[in-house]
Structure formats: C-alpha cells, structure tokens
Design a protein around this motif. Structure first.
Motif, PDB file in Angstrom:
ATOM      1  N   SER A  62       0.872  -1.183   0.000  1.00  0.00           N
ATOM      2  CA  SER A  62       0.000   0.000   0.000  1.00  0.00           C
ATOM      3  C   SER A  62       0.908   1.232   0.000  1.00  0.00           C
ATOM      4  O   SER A  62       2.108   1.120   0.252  1.00  0.00           O
ATOM      5  N   PRO A  63       0.352   2.424  -0.264  1.00  0.00           N
ATOM      6  CA  PRO A  63       1.183   3.639  -0.211  1.00  0.00           C
ATOM      7  C   PRO A  63       1.848   3.839   1.159  1.00  0.00           C
ATOM      8  O   PRO A  63       2.972   4.349   1.241  1.00  0.00           O
ATOM      9  N   GLU A  64       1.164   3.400   2.208  1.00  0.00           N
ATOM     10  CA  GLU A  64       1.709   3.558   3.565  1.00  0.00           C
ATOM     11  C   GLU A  64       2.894   2.620   3.818  1.00  0.00           C
ATOM     12  O   GLU A  64       3.644   2.799   4.774  1.00  0.00           O
ATOM     13  N   ASP A  65       3.050   1.623   2.956  1.00  0.00           N
ATOM     14  CA  ASP A  65       4.082   0.593   3.127  1.00  0.00           C
ATOM     15  C   ASP A  65       5.351   0.917   2.323  1.00  0.00           C
ATOM     16  O   ASP A  65       6.272   0.118   2.258  1.00  0.00           O
ATOM     17  N   ALA A  66       5.414   2.114   1.743  1.00  0.00           N
ATOM     18  CA  ALA A  66       6.516   2.443   0.834  1.00  0.00           C
ATOM     19  C   ALA A  66       7.840   2.649   1.577  1.00  0.00           C
ATOM     20  O   ALA A  66       7.890   3.300   2.627  1.00  0.00           O
ATOM     21  N   ILE A  67       8.910   2.089   1.020  1.00  0.00           N
ATOM     22  CA  ILE A  67      10.270   2.364   1.476  1.00  0.00           C
ATOM     23  C   ILE A  67      10.765   3.578   0.695  1.00  0.00           C
ATOM     24  O   ILE A  67      10.791   3.559  -0.535  1.00  0.00           O
TER      25      ILE A  67
END
Length: 262
Positions: A62-67
């Motif tokens: 998800s966008p919140e999981d982006a590195i």
C-alpha cells in the motif's frame, strides 16, 4: 534510560520475520521523516544485510508501506579496517546484498562509508567517522550523543553486537561516539564500532537473530545477562529494543515472546 523489557518476537519462518521487520522499519522510517525529514539508520553486517534485502526490496502492499530510500541516511554500526571492496567490509556486504539491488524508482540512500585513506591508523579511522557523525547530528557541543532513528543489529554466537565484545574494555567507554578496536577476538582484528551509549540511545533498536545456532547464546542473553553486550543493550534500552527471531533461535528460551508488536 531504559524501562520495561525488550520485545522478543518469534516467527515460524524467516519469510514471516522479514514481513514483520519491514512493517517495523517503515514505521521507524516514517517517524524519522516526520521528525526531521530524513531517516538516520545504522546497520551492522553478518547475515543482517541479506534479511534486510528480503524485507525491503519487495513491492509495497500500500502507499503507507513504501520504502523511501531517497530519505535514508545509512551509517555503519561497526566496520572493519579494510578496503570497501574487501570480502570483510560491512559496506561491501550491504552493497552486494541490498544497495546494488534497489530499483531506481525507490530512490537511492545516502551511505556514509569509512575513510579508506585512514586504514593504517584505526584511531584516526574512528575519529574521522565520529566527525562524520558530528556533522550529521549537529555540533558536538550541542549534542551529547547522536540519536539514530533506528539501529539494525546482529547478535554474535558469543553475545557480541557491533564490534563490542564480551568483557572488552570498550564496553566501559562513556564519552566517545566511535571507538577503534585493534584486538577483535573475531577476525579481522582492526575495526571501528559505535560505542555502547550511542547504540543504547537510539530511538529504536532492532536485533535480527535466526537459526538454531543462536539458541544457546539467546538463553544466556535473556535468562542470565552476565554483562553480555547484547544483554547490556536490552537493559539500557528496554522497550525501545525489539528482537526479530525465528522459533529455532529462541527454542527453550524462558522469556515472554510475541508474534507481533500489535
């Protein structure tokens, strides 16, 4: 500064561990960026870079999981006094396992390596790396210790972490940020390492320990302590410290463990 107990997480597989480690790192990353628009992380060597690659290089769920590697500043919790392309170099290991594999669209981190011009003088090598930390973490007179957003560490079979070894005089250092060591009990003998106060002052500290070969030392760390470097980190950092292990590494360890931090 520590309070309460460290978090001991145990997973049935390294795959499950890597998934949880990613979630944890993303949380630390986002908190660091919110604090000061950058994520300052110190990493060690050993088997850790391979696990980090497994955790970080998978596409976000998800966008919140982006590195956000373009916001990362990577330092080394310890390094060997060898050229950067040497087989013993922690930088070389991280480069091969992780840095060279980062897709362009994930951005590129800033990576702070040792000054290889100082390899013959390990004290100067440590002093130069400390100056690098001073420049990054503010003027020395205004900051007693650098505060990393996250330190990612391993645990040796003798209970050492970074290049802080059991019973070594370096464990008693209270002022310096980066220390030279010329008599490492594990080759190569010449290294530099973050001091124990720097390690224990991180906002978050994470250990990764896997495999049945770790269970005896894990018992000693969590059941006895005995001044082992890993145990000293646990005691000083308390709940700011989280261990990511597989079931094999904590088999028989008498300490409450969890499957997640949630």
């Amino acid at each position: 500064m520590g309070n309460r107990q460290p978090n001991l997480l145990a997973f049935p597989t390294v795959d499950a561990l890597a998934t949880s480690l990613r979630t944890y790192i993303v949380q630390c990353q986002n908190a660091g960026i919110q604090r000061h628009e950058v994520f300052k992380v110190a990493v060690s060597g050993g088997s850790l870079p391979k696990t980090l690659a497994q955790a970080l290089l998978t596409p976000p769920s998800s966008p919140e999981d982006a590195i956000k590697f373009d916001k990362w500043e990577i330092f080394f919790a310890d390094e060997r006094a060898v050229p950067l392309d040497h087989a013993d170099s922690n930088y070389g290991l991280l480069k091969a396992e992780l840095l060279d594999k980062i897709p362009a669209d994930m951005g590129k981190p800033v990576v702070h390596t040792i000054d290889v011009a100082q390899l013959d003088d390990v004290q100067e090598l440590a002093d130069q790396y400390e100056k690098l930390l001073v420049n990054s973490f503010a003027a020395r007179d205004s900051v007693k210790l650098p505060v990393f957003d996250l330190l990612l560490l391993g645990c040796g079979p003798d209970g050492h972490t970074c290049s802080l070894f059991p019973g070594h005089a370096l464990l008693r250092e209270t002022d310096a940020w980066v220390l030279p060591i010329e008599d490492s009990p594990k080759p190569p003998p010449k290294r530099i390492t973050l001091s124990l106060p720097v390690v224990t002052h991180g906002v978050k500290i994470a250990f990764v320990a896997t495999g049945g070969g770790k269970k005896e030392i894990m018992k000693k760390i969590f059941e006895e302590g005995n001044g082992l470097p890993c145990a000293l980190v646990n005691e000083a950092a308390g709940e700011r410290c989280t261990w990511f292990t597989d079931n094999a590494a904590v088999d028989g360890v008498s300490f409450p463990r969890r499957g997640s931090l949630i």
